[in-house]
Design a protein around this motif. Structure first.
Motif, PDB file in Angstrom:
ATOM      1  N   THR A  34       0.647  -1.208  -0.001  1.00  0.00           N
ATOM      2  CA  THR A  34       0.026  -0.044   0.042  1.00  0.00           C
ATOM      3  C   THR A  34       0.846   1.245  -0.009  1.00  0.00           C
ATOM      4  O   THR A  34       2.182   1.254   0.378  1.00  0.00           O
ATOM      5  N   ASN A  50       2.752   6.412   5.596  1.00  0.00           N
ATOM      6  CA  ASN A  50       2.687   4.965   5.461  1.00  0.00           C
ATOM      7  C   ASN A  50       4.208   4.239   5.294  1.00  0.00           C
ATOM      8  O   ASN A  50       5.103   4.712   4.500  1.00  0.00           O
ATOM      9  N   ARG A 405     -10.497   4.725  17.373  1.00  0.00           N
ATOM     10  CA  ARG A 405     -11.435   4.050  16.444  1.00  0.00           C
ATOM     11  C   ARG A 405     -12.887   4.345  16.756  1.00  0.00           C
ATOM     12  O   ARG A 405     -13.551   4.668  16.247  1.00  0.00           O
ATOM     13  N   ASP A 428      -8.469  -0.071  -0.540  1.00  0.00           N
ATOM     14  CA  ASP A 428      -7.910  -0.479   0.603  1.00  0.00           C
ATOM     15  C   ASP A 428      -6.730  -1.209   0.313  1.00  0.00           C
ATOM     16  O   ASP A 428      -5.757  -1.365   1.638  1.00  0.00           O
ATOM     17  N   ARG A 429      -6.517  -1.825  -0.624  1.00  0.00           N
ATOM     18  CA  ARG A 429      -5.375  -2.965  -0.937  1.00  0.00           C
ATOM     19  C   ARG A 429      -4.214  -1.891  -1.720  1.00  0.00           C
ATOM     20  O   ARG A 429      -3.265  -2.593  -1.726  1.00  0.00           O
ATOM     21  N   ALA A 432      -3.453   3.374   1.834  1.00  0.00           N
ATOM     22  CA  ALA A 432      -3.304   3.221   3.292  1.00  0.00           C
ATOM     23  C   ALA A 432      -2.599   4.249   3.884  1.00  0.00           C
ATOM     24  O   ALA A 432      -1.513   4.685   3.392  1.00  0.00           O
ATOM     25  N   SER A 433      -3.005   4.506   5.113  1.00  0.00           N
ATOM     26  CA  SER A 433      -2.081   5.307   5.974  1.00  0.00           C
ATOM     27  C   SER A 433      -1.977   4.826   7.389  1.00  0.00           C
ATOM     28  O   SER A 433      -2.877   4.000   7.944  1.00  0.00           O
ATOM     29  N   LEU A 434      -1.247   5.366   8.423  1.00  0.00           N
ATOM     30  CA  LEU A 434      -1.320   4.972   9.727  1.00  0.00           C
ATOM     31  C   LEU A 434      -2.684   5.432  10.293  1.00  0.00           C
ATOM     32  O   LEU A 434      -3.241   4.624  11.087  1.00  0.00           O
ATOM     33  N   SER A 436      -5.631   5.552   8.539  1.00  0.00           N
ATOM     34  CA  SER A 436      -6.557   4.960   8.087  1.00  0.00           C
ATOM     35  C   SER A 436      -6.546   3.496   8.941  1.00  0.00           C
ATOM     36  O   SER A 436      -7.633   2.896   9.091  1.00  0.00           O
ATOM     37  N   GLU A 437      -5.374   2.870   9.156  1.00  0.00           N
ATOM     38  CA  GLU A 437      -5.323   1.705   9.827  1.00  0.00           C
ATOM     39  C   GLU A 437      -5.581   1.985  11.243  1.00  0.00           C
ATOM     40  O   GLU A 437      -6.511   1.030  11.857  1.00  0.00           O
ATOM     41  N   ARG A 438      -5.366   3.083  11.893  1.00  0.00           N
ATOM     42  CA  ARG A 438      -5.800   3.250  13.030  1.00  0.00           C
ATOM     43  C   ARG A 438      -7.243   3.315  13.281  1.00  0.00           C
ATOM     44  O   ARG A 438      -8.170   2.973  14.677  1.00  0.00           O
ATOM     45  N   GLY A 440      -9.494   2.375  11.022  1.00  0.00           N
ATOM     46  CA  GLY A 440     -10.465   1.299  10.621  1.00  0.00           C
ATOM     47  C   GLY A 440     -11.087   1.624   9.292  1.00  0.00           C
ATOM     48  O   GLY A 440     -12.064   1.276   8.796  1.00  0.00           O
TER      49      GLY A 440
END
Length: 441
Positions: A34, A50, A405, A428-429, A432-434, A436-438, A440
């Motif tokens: 990503t 990222n 989240r 989403d594949r 992404a960023s830190l 977006s992961e945090r 969800g």
């Protein structure tokens, strides 16, 4: 690997960075991992980080075409608002919407759908975007607008780079007659009076308030409300009328070092707030100020984020809807003042109506404050989160580096729709960023 952060200098992350100079460079960066596109690094938290791949878009900084009749500009995503102002203000054009810094990139302004002091009248940055060109996960470039590929357009505005890489856009500038602003400063004794001043001046083109977030009691939330509009030549002093765009650029000062942690405490913050209010109150009334002073006061101090020390700072920014804003803002300011952790930079703005797929603004009021990154501040911001939720508010992703989240999903039900669309489209594949992961997303 490069150690990167947002403007708040926290969190920091070791990121593999590639600079894109052409569309081909962007396509070549797509692959098994990503990535997230990054402009000039002026989002505050982790939205442009990222570790696997952070794509530096500052190499794509060309202005491609301009229509001098309509003020329509086509430019690449790495162009800064500063570049646009320097190029077009001498010819009578200015960004129709601008945030509090001119050092933000065009792509970043679109990805965050930034807002300014005129949201109550004109909406956010996206209101003046005609189309965007976005590279998707497959390397294909799609032009999106309100009339074509409208889902991509709507979710890219405010989507924080999570729908693809913004390559180019067409935006509309505002015609102005000078490089000066007619500013009117209205000191108010309380937060309630400040909101009354906003409501009484909804016809003002620009409005913003600095709030004293340290004083309690009968002066809770006392403020300096600053209204403004672009000056016409006849409103200028006689020595400026012949060259209304000739504004002498001030030499920027620079914070030379990281302040020690003890420099920011309840006493220094309270003293600053007291002094700033008194100085502003003495300047009450009408004045002519240059565009840089009115829109970008903090840009005059390079590296001002260093005043918060090596640990950096968090910005808390929420928007409360009209029906709860008055009571909710009072609760927020009361909680901050009682904590003894008042902010140097406490800004209140009025939002107008906005229908958008994922952008931050909603009709009501928005409050932004900076707090040093420490445990006491995190505890306070948790309390501010709860007040925001209780009053139907939401949080600004461009300023966020810490909202949990569960809190974010409660505050903004649109997040679930956005996350589902990202999965459905395969975004989403690839993106992404830190953040977006945090969260969800």
């Amino acid at each position: 690997m490069s150690i990167l952060s947002g403007w708040g200098r926290t969190p920091k992350a070791a990121c593999h960075v590639v600079r894109a100079r052409t569309e081909g460079d962007v396509a070549a960066s797509l692959g098994d991992t990503t990535l997230i596109a990054r402009g000039n690094g002026r989002s505050y938290g982790d939205s442009a980080l990222n570790p696997a791949l952070t794509l530096d878009m500052r190499g794509m900084d060309r202005m491609l075409s301009f229509d001098a009749e309509s003020g329509t500009l086509v430019a690449e995503a790495g162009v800064l608002l500063e570049d646009i102002i320097d190029t077009f203000l001498p010819h009578g054009w200015f960004p129709a919407v601008t945030p509090g810094t001119k050092f933000v990139s065009l792509g970043g302004a679109i990805a965050a759908d930034v807002h300014g002091k005129n949201h109550h009248r004109d909406g956010a940055f996206g209101s003046f975007v005609d189309w965007i060109e976005v590279m998707g996960a497959d390397g294909q470039v799609t032009r999106a607008s309100r009339d074509g590929n409208s889902d991509l357009f709507g979710f890219t505005l405010g989507g924080m780079g999570l729908t693809g890489v913004i390559l180019r856009a067409q935006i509309r500038l505002r015609r102005v007659e000078s490089g000066w602003i007619v500013q009117q400063t209205l000191p108010t004794g309380t937060l309630e009076e400040a909101i009354d001043a906003f409501e009484a001046n909804l016809d003002a083109l620009y409005s913003v308030a600095w709030i004293d977030s340290a004083t309690q009691g009968r002066h809770l939330g006392r403020s300096l409300v600053m209204l403004g509009h672009h000056a016409t030549p006849d409103q200028l002093p006689s020595d400026k009328r012949r060259t209304p765009f000739a504004v002498k650029r001030k030499r920027a000062k620079r914070v030379p070092l990281d302040f020690p942690g003890f420099a920011l405490n309840r006493y220094s913050v309270r003293a600053f707030n007291e002094l700033y209010y008194r100085m502003g109150a003495r300047k009450a009334g009408r004045a002519i100020v240059d565009w840089d002073t009115y829109f970008y006061p903090l840009d005059a101090i390079l590296d001002w984020n260093r005043i918060y020390g090596k640990r950096g700072f968090f910005q808390f920014q929420c928007a409360l809807p009209t029906d709860t804003a008055r009571a909710g803002m009072h609760q927020l300011v009361e909680r901050i003042a009682a904590s003894g952790q008042g902010s140097f930079l406490s800004v209140l703005k009025r939002f107008g109506a906005q229908e958008s797929r994922f952008s931050f603004p909603q009709e009501g009021y928005t409050l932004a404050l900076d707090f040093p990154a420490n445990d006491r501040s995190l505890e306070l911001m948790d309390a501010l989160d709860r007040i925001t939720l209780e009053n139907g508010g939401r949080f600004y992703l461009a300023k966020d580096g810490r909202v949990p989240r569960t809190v974010f999903s409660q505050a903004d039900p649109r997040a679930a729709e956005f996350a589902a669309l990202r999965r459905e489209q395969g975004w989403d594949r690839a993106f992404a960023s830190l953040q977006s992961e945090r969260l969800g997303l």
